[in-house]
Every structure is written in C-alpha cells, then in structure tokens.
Write a protein that holds these residues in place. Structure first.
Motif, PDB file in Angstrom:
ATOM      1  N   ASN A  93      33.590  51.773  32.132  1.00  0.00           N
ATOM      2  CA  ASN A  93      34.275  50.739  31.346  1.00  0.00           C
ATOM      3  C   ASN A  93      35.613  50.372  31.977  1.00  0.00           C
ATOM      4  O   ASN A  93      35.986  49.192  32.044  1.00  0.00           O
ATOM      5  N   VAL A  94      36.343  51.408  32.428  1.00  0.00           N
ATOM      6  CA  VAL A  94      37.652  51.172  33.046  1.00  0.00           C
ATOM      7  C   VAL A  94      37.500  50.315  34.309  1.00  0.00           C
ATOM      8  O   VAL A  94      38.257  49.365  34.528  1.00  0.00           O
ATOM      9  N   GLU A  95      36.502  50.633  35.135  1.00  0.00           N
ATOM     10  CA  GLU A  95      36.271  49.856  36.349  1.00  0.00           C
ATOM     11  C   GLU A  95      35.896  48.413  36.013  1.00  0.00           C
ATOM     12  O   GLU A  95      36.330  47.471  36.686  1.00  0.00           O
ATOM     13  N   HIS A  96      35.112  48.236  34.950  1.00  0.00           N
ATOM     14  CA  HIS A  96      34.711  46.891  34.532  1.00  0.00           C
ATOM     15  C   HIS A  96      35.938  46.053  34.160  1.00  0.00           C
ATOM     16  O   HIS A  96      36.043  44.883  34.555  1.00  0.00           O
ATOM     17  N   VAL A  97      36.876  46.663  33.437  1.00  0.00           N
ATOM     18  CA  VAL A  97      38.069  45.946  32.969  1.00  0.00           C
ATOM     19  C   VAL A  97      39.064  45.720  34.102  1.00  0.00           C
ATOM     20  O   VAL A  97      39.622  44.623  34.246  1.00  0.00           O
ATOM     21  N   LEU A  98      39.296  46.750  34.914  1.00  0.00           N
ATOM     22  CA  LEU A  98      40.344  46.673  35.934  1.00  0.00           C
ATOM     23  C   LEU A  98      39.901  46.035  37.247  1.00  0.00           C
ATOM     24  O   LEU A  98      40.737  45.637  38.052  1.00  0.00           O
ATOM     25  N   LYS A  99      38.572  45.939  37.458  1.00  0.00           N
ATOM     26  CA  LYS A  99      38.113  45.410  38.745  1.00  0.00           C
ATOM     27  C   LYS A  99      36.962  44.418  38.615  1.00  0.00           C
ATOM     28  O   LYS A  99      37.101  43.246  38.969  1.00  0.00           O
ATOM     29  N   THR A 100      35.806  44.891  38.095  1.00  0.00           N
ATOM     30  CA  THR A 100      34.585  44.074  38.117  1.00  0.00           C
ATOM     31  C   THR A 100      34.781  42.730  37.442  1.00  0.00           C
ATOM     32  O   THR A 100      34.416  41.683  37.978  1.00  0.00           O
ATOM     33  N   ASN A 101      35.353  42.753  36.236  1.00  0.00           N
ATOM     34  CA  ASN A 101      35.579  41.511  35.494  1.00  0.00           C
ATOM     35  C   ASN A 101      37.076  41.304  35.286  1.00  0.00           C
ATOM     36  O   ASN A 101      37.528  40.928  34.204  1.00  0.00           O
ATOM     37  N   TRP A 131      51.971  36.003  39.141  1.00  0.00           N
ATOM     38  CA  TRP A 131      51.730  37.412  39.469  1.00  0.00           C
ATOM     39  C   TRP A 131      51.337  37.558  40.941  1.00  0.00           C
ATOM     40  O   TRP A 131      51.858  38.439  41.634  1.00  0.00           O
ATOM     41  N   ARG A 132      50.437  36.709  41.427  1.00  0.00           N
ATOM     42  CA  ARG A 132      49.966  36.812  42.813  1.00  0.00           C
ATOM     43  C   ARG A 132      51.120  36.637  43.814  1.00  0.00           C
ATOM     44  O   ARG A 132      51.179  37.329  44.830  1.00  0.00           O
ATOM     45  N   LYS A 133      52.019  35.722  43.505  1.00  0.00           N
ATOM     46  CA  LYS A 133      53.144  35.459  44.397  1.00  0.00           C
ATOM     47  C   LYS A 133      54.061  36.683  44.491  1.00  0.00           C
ATOM     48  O   LYS A 133      54.469  37.090  45.588  1.00  0.00           O
ATOM     49  N   GLN A 134      54.394  37.268  43.338  1.00  0.00           N
ATOM     50  CA  GLN A 134      55.247  38.452  43.336  1.00  0.00           C
ATOM     51  C   GLN A 134      54.529  39.638  43.984  1.00  0.00           C
ATOM     52  O   GLN A 134      55.129  40.426  44.718  1.00  0.00           O
ATOM     53  N   ARG A 135      53.242  39.751  43.697  1.00  0.00           N
ATOM     54  CA  ARG A 135      52.449  40.844  44.257  1.00  0.00           C
ATOM     55  C   ARG A 135      52.446  40.776  45.780  1.00  0.00           C
ATOM     56  O   ARG A 135      52.561  41.804  46.465  1.00  0.00           O
ATOM     57  N   LYS A 136      52.301  39.582  46.318  1.00  0.00           N
ATOM     58  CA  LYS A 136      52.267  39.399  47.769  1.00  0.00           C
ATOM     59  C   LYS A 136      53.590  39.839  48.401  1.00  0.00           C
ATOM     60  O   LYS A 136      53.600  40.556  49.414  1.00  0.00           O
ATOM     61  N   PRO A 454      40.020  56.046  41.222  1.00  0.00           N
ATOM     62  CA  PRO A 454      41.141  55.498  40.442  1.00  0.00           C
ATOM     63  C   PRO A 454      40.711  55.009  39.060  1.00  0.00           C
ATOM     64  O   PRO A 454      41.558  54.780  38.202  1.00  0.00           O
ATOM     65  N   PHE A 455      39.404  54.870  38.840  1.00  0.00           N
ATOM     66  CA  PHE A 455      38.917  54.458  37.524  1.00  0.00           C
ATOM     67  C   PHE A 455      38.713  55.659  36.598  1.00  0.00           C
ATOM     68  O   PHE A 455      38.485  55.504  35.406  1.00  0.00           O
ATOM     69  N   LYS A 456      38.822  56.837  37.197  1.00  0.00           N
ATOM     70  CA  LYS A 456      38.801  58.068  36.407  1.00  0.00           C
ATOM     71  C   LYS A 456      40.217  58.611  36.258  1.00  0.00           C
ATOM     72  O   LYS A 456      40.615  59.055  35.187  1.00  0.00           O
ATOM     73  N   PHE A 457      40.973  58.581  37.361  1.00  0.00           N
ATOM     74  CA  PHE A 457      42.377  58.980  37.359  1.00  0.00           C
ATOM     75  C   PHE A 457      43.214  57.706  37.397  1.00  0.00           C
ATOM     76  O   PHE A 457      43.451  57.134  38.460  1.00  0.00           O
ATOM     77  N   THR A 458      43.637  57.221  36.232  1.00  0.00           N
ATOM     78  CA  THR A 458      44.204  55.870  36.115  1.00  0.00           C
ATOM     79  C   THR A 458      45.725  55.840  36.037  1.00  0.00           C
ATOM     80  O   THR A 458      46.298  54.838  35.625  1.00  0.00           O
ATOM     81  N   GLN A 461      46.953  52.849  37.715  1.00  0.00           N
ATOM     82  CA  GLN A 461      46.034  51.723  37.546  1.00  0.00           C
ATOM     83  C   GLN A 461      44.973  51.729  38.650  1.00  0.00           C
ATOM     84  O   GLN A 461      44.836  52.683  39.411  1.00  0.00           O
ATOM     85  N   ALA A 462      44.258  50.631  38.742  1.00  0.00           N
ATOM     86  CA  ALA A 462      43.196  50.503  39.742  1.00  0.00           C
ATOM     87  C   ALA A 462      42.867  49.029  39.892  1.00  0.00           C
ATOM     88  O   ALA A 462      43.343  48.193  39.131  1.00  0.00           O
ATOM     89  N   GLY A 463      42.037  48.709  40.869  1.00  0.00           N
ATOM     90  CA  GLY A 463      41.665  47.314  41.074  1.00  0.00           C
ATOM     91  C   GLY A 463      42.824  46.495  41.625  1.00  0.00           C
ATOM     92  O   GLY A 463      43.760  47.035  42.239  1.00  0.00           O
ATOM     93  N   PRO A 464      42.812  45.178  41.426  1.00  0.00           N
ATOM     94  CA  PRO A 464      43.847  44.303  41.998  1.00  0.00           C
ATOM     95  C   PRO A 464      45.269  44.631  41.557  1.00  0.00           C
ATOM     96  O   PRO A 464      46.222  44.306  42.246  1.00  0.00           O
ATOM     97  N   ARG A 465      45.425  45.280  40.390  1.00  0.00           N
ATOM     98  CA  ARG A 465      46.770  45.617  39.910  1.00  0.00           C
ATOM     99  C   ARG A 465      47.166  47.064  40.219  1.00  0.00           C
ATOM    100  O   ARG A 465      48.115  47.586  39.633  1.00  0.00           O
ATOM    101  N   ILE A 466      46.469  47.732  41.109  1.00  0.00           N
ATOM    102  CA  ILE A 466      46.823  49.112  41.433  1.00  0.00           C
ATOM    103  C   ILE A 466      48.283  49.179  41.885  1.00  0.00           C
ATOM    104  O   ILE A 466      48.788  48.270  42.556  1.00  0.00           O
ATOM    105  N   CYS A 467      48.970  50.237  41.480  1.00  0.00           N
ATOM    106  CA  CYS A 467      50.418  50.345  41.675  1.00  0.00           C
ATOM    107  C   CYS A 467      50.799  50.338  43.152  1.00  0.00           C
ATOM    108  O   CYS A 467      50.354  51.187  43.925  1.00  0.00           O
TER     109      CYS A 467
END
Length: 520
Positions: A93-101, A131-136, A454-458, A461-467
């Motif tokens: 579920n965590v991977e679905h929220v933070l990455k897949t979708n 967000w993308r601009k600051q992230r970059k 990272p979807f188990k040890f969060t 975070q994980a996915g595009p917003r990983i710290c």
C-alpha cells in the motif's frame, strides 16, 4: 387573558414536545449506529463527528493508538467531520501511494492549509511544478561534493562544542537536558550549512533563543489543526491557539528575514570588493538563482526555503539523536557493543593516519578535551561509513521512533489500494509506524549493514519524494554519536518521564534529563 395564557402554555408544551421527540430520535439514531458497530474490528465512530471524540481522548498518545489498530488490521479508516484519514502499514500500500500512483496522492490543499503559516510555499508543502523546481535545485545542491565537505567540517565543529559542554557538566556532576542540547546543536549547524550564519545557541552559557521556542510552538499548533475542526474559525477571529500561532510566526519571520538580509548584504559586499570566493551554503545558491528575472524568487520564497530547510534539518535530526541516546543508555549490551566498535575504529584510524593517540586522564578536563578533539580530527565522511553497528543503531532508532511519524497525502481521485481498501477523493492517506523491540542486529548480516525496502522502512519517505537530506542527516548523527558514545556513558535521571509530544516531529515531551560520565 386566561385564554391567551392557555394558548401560550399549549404552544410551549408543543415546542418542548418537539424538542423531546428530536432528542429521542437523535439518541435512537446514535444507539443504532453504535449497536451496528458492536462486532466491528476497526475503529468505533460516532454520527457526524466520526472518530473525532476518540482522537481527542487519545491525542497525547496518538501514535500508540494508531499502532494498536494497525497491528491488528494493517489498514484503518478514521472518519472526521470534514475529511477521512486512511492509515496504512502494508508495504504494498505504501509503495502504491508513494510511487506507483504518486500523482494521485499529492500533499493536497488540506495539508497545505494546515501548514501554510509555517512552511508557506516550501518544498514540503507544495505539489506540481513548484515542487519539481525546488526539488531539482535541492537535488543538485545535496549532490555537491563542496556541500558535503563543508557539512562534514560544520558537523564536526558543533559536535565538539556539544562534547565540551558535556565534559564540563560531567566534571561538575550536572544534569543536562540532552534533547535541548541536540536542538541547539542542530539549529546552529543547519543555519551554518544552510545559510552561512552563526547564531550561537550552543554557546557554553546556553543563551535563550526566541526563534527556537517560537518554532516549537508553531509545530505544536499546526499539528493540532489536523484534528481541530474549529481551527479556521479561531484563525478568522485570531483567538486561542491561532492567536499564539500568529505571534510565533512573527518571531520566526523576523529571524528568517534577518538571516536573508544578512546573507544578501554579505554577498553584495563581497562583489564590491571583488571577493568571489564560493559560498557553500544553500541559501546563497537560492539567492543567486533569484537574481535571474525568470526565477520569480522573492524574499518570501527565500523565507519558505529557509524554514523548510530548518524543519528538515533541525528538529528531525535532534529528535532522532535524543531517542538514539535513550535507546543506547537503556540497552547496556548495545552501549557496550557500540563502545567497542568506536574504540577499535579509533585505533584503526590512528594507524591509518600514522597518529599517536594522546594520553588523557579522566580527572583532568584539559587532557580529556584534547583527546576528544584529536579523535574528531580522525572522523571523515568516508571513514564514518565503516561504522556498521552505529549505522544499524541509528536506523533501528528511526524504525521505532521515526522523526516524522505521519506524513499525510491528499487523494485526488477515488482509488483502491493493493490490499483492497477503497479510498475516496478529498480524503487523506498516511503511513504509520510498526514498532517492536530495539534490536540493531536486525539490520546486520555477517557484520555488514543491510538496507530494507524504503516502502517498508519509511523514515525518509520513498518514491519521487524520498528525502534528499538522508545522507546529510546520517552524517551529522554519526559524527555526533561517534564522539559522545566513545567518551561518555549516560544515565537517565531517576523518575524522569520519557514520552513523545504530539507535534509534526516526534520529540520528547519533557526533554531527556540525564547525567554524563567520562569513559577512558
């Protein structure tokens, strides 16, 4: 006259009868609602207010309350008056929220409205192009070797300042609040690394700091907004907690804008004097970017960058260090195993650098401090990476006490999570902790650290917003703990309560009062 009074009495009786009927129907409705939930495994709710009553009752132990349900159900749905929270622990579920979708689960307008007063339009409170601009930009800066080397020097410097304070305290058998000292250390270091400014809260006399107090107050108040349905009314009327938030934000803004002004002035003077020496702090980089007319970076934008950086680097690191010291001091076998790793590390590094370690006397303050300074000089970014048990201990602390225990996401469109849970657009979803015993060894295999999904040890975070600051956080925590756990043993003050405080960061409600004793 009697006739009129009779009509009045009849009307009054009729009104009272209608009120009684409405009350009776309401009570019947509530009874039926609760009766229908008698065999429900999950959260019990009330009509209209949902789980608000139970959340308020359990507010001071909110994370434990959530974990109790998550341990039984894996996913819980918490309806509130104006939204619904879905708490998830299942890694799929965590991977679905933070990455897949990912696109369907932004920070969202609800979260943004709660945090806007404090974080503004900073990276932790925005979505989309902003967000993308600051992230970059942040990604580029954190990948910089110059910033990493600068951070290593700064973290070493402030770890030694903290060690010196503990040395003096131990010689006089003084009680210290370790969490407060960590908060001061990380605030000083993050202001140095992030903005190139010395603010001196970790000076030996530990001066008062209005900014730190105001920042803590603001964090507590914005957290309360998540379960307080009246916060917008209080904000409109500027009363209660929202009035206190306004005062706190003013103090925060005064400090932040003064930092920006100082940095801009220094950069202008350097240009006038043809001193183009490169600055490694992140604020300077954003100020330079703001000089491009197309960047649209204002002082308000820089203010948001500063406060988001402080929130990411000060509270989270200090909180994790506090819980780590508490875990180490309450698990003797961990403390001894870590001490042996650090002693061996010291000897190996001295051989590598062809350095003769200074002799020191535990009863001689000067020689003791000289040895800690020498030891700190052996600590580099790469050498710290060899301390696998230390890394495992920090990671295990983060697993049990994640610095940001909840990180809500908005829901743009109706969705179904991998475990079959249906979530509705307009609601919020957040992932919760899964706690057990403190055991650093779970992260080691044949003596080497083993990463987890990272979807188990969060914790980061994980996915595009990983710290982006994960490596920097580990660097500072390692630098600090290597010095402290090599030269000091810690003992909790008897009967000192250790429990978390409900705010966006998992800090200790009463600090961490302890005594430090010197180790040979």
């Amino acid at each position: 006259m009697e006739k009129e009074m009779g009509v009045s009495l009849l009307s009054s009786d009729g009104y009272n009868m209608r009120i009684s009927m409405i009350a009776c129907l309401a009570l019947t409705w509530i009874f039926i609602h609760r009766w229908n939930q008698r065999n429900k495994k999950g959260l019990k709710t009330w009509p209209i207010v949902g789980a608000a009553i139970e959340q308020l009752i359990n507010y001071d132990r909110m994370h434990d309350w959530i974990v109790e349900y998550l341990s039984k159900l894996g996913t819980i749905v918490v309806p509130m008056p104006f939204t619904t929270y879905t708490y998830i622990a299942n890694p799929a579920n965590v991977e679905h929220v933070l990455k897949t979708n990912f696109a369907n689960y932004p920070k969202g307008e609800t979260y943004h409205s709660y945090m806007e007063a404090l974080l503004g339009e900073g990276i932790f409170n925005v979505d989309g192009e902003l967000w993308r601009k600051q992230r970059k930009t942040d990604s580029f800066e954190f990948a910089s070797k110059n910033l990493r080397d600068f951070s290593t020097r700064v973290f070493r410097e402030y770890s030694l300042k903290l060690s010196s304070i503990l040395s003096h305290a131990s010689f006089h058998n003084q009680v210290v609040d370790m969490q407060e000292l960590f908060m001061r250390m990380t605030l000083d270091s993050i202001c140095k690394v992030g903005f190139g400014v010395e603010i001196g809260t970790l000076a030996p006399n530990l001066p008062d700091n209005c900014f730190a107090k105001a920042f803590d107050n603001a964090n507590i108040i914005v957290t309360l907004c998540f379960i307080d349905p009246l916060w917008k009314i209080k904000k409109f009327l500027n009363v209660g907690s929202e009035a206190l938030l306004d005062m706190s934000i003013k103090i925060i803004d005064d400090f932040t804008y003064s930092v920006i002004y100082i940095r801009k002035t220094e950069m202008e003077e350097a240009r006038k004097n043809n001193n183009n020496k490169e600055k490694h702090d992140i604020l300077s980089r954003f100020i330079e970017l703001g000089e491009d007319p197309e960047s649209n970076l204002t002082d308000k934008s820089l203010r948001d960058v500063v406060l988001n950086f402080v929130r990411a680097g000060r509270d989270t690191t200090a909180t994790t260090l506090s819980w780590a010291i508490y875990m180490i001091m309450t698990h003797n076998h961990v403390a001894e195993k870590l001490y042996l790793e650090l002693k061996t590390f010291e000897e190996d590094r001295a051989k590598e650098e062809n350095v003769t370690l200074l002799q020191f006397d535990l009863d001689d303050l000067e020689s003791f401090i000289q040895r800690t300074v020498q030891y700190a000089g052996l600590l580099t970014y790469y050498s710290l990476g060899k301390l696998y048990y230390l890394h495992a201990g920090i990671t295990e602390t983060l697993r049990l006490y994640p610095a940001v225990p909840q990180d809500p996401k908005g829901i743009l469109e109706d969705d179904v999570l991998p475990d079959g849970t249906k979530v509705k657009a307009g609601g919020m979803v957040t992932y919760g902790p899964d706690a057990a015993s403190f055991n650093p060894e779970r992260w080691l295999k044949d003596g080497f650290f083993q990463k987890a999904s990272p979807f188990k040890f969060t914790a980061f975070q994980a996915g595009p917003r990983i710290c982006l600051g994960k490596d920097s956080a580990y660097l500072q925590m390692k630098m600090t703990l290597v010095i402290l756990c090599r030269f000091f043993k810690f003992d909790l003050v008897p009967n000192h309560p250790v429990q978390y405080r409900m705010m966006t960061i998992l800090s200790m409600a009463h600090g961490l009062k302890l005594r430090a004793s010197r180790r040979s």
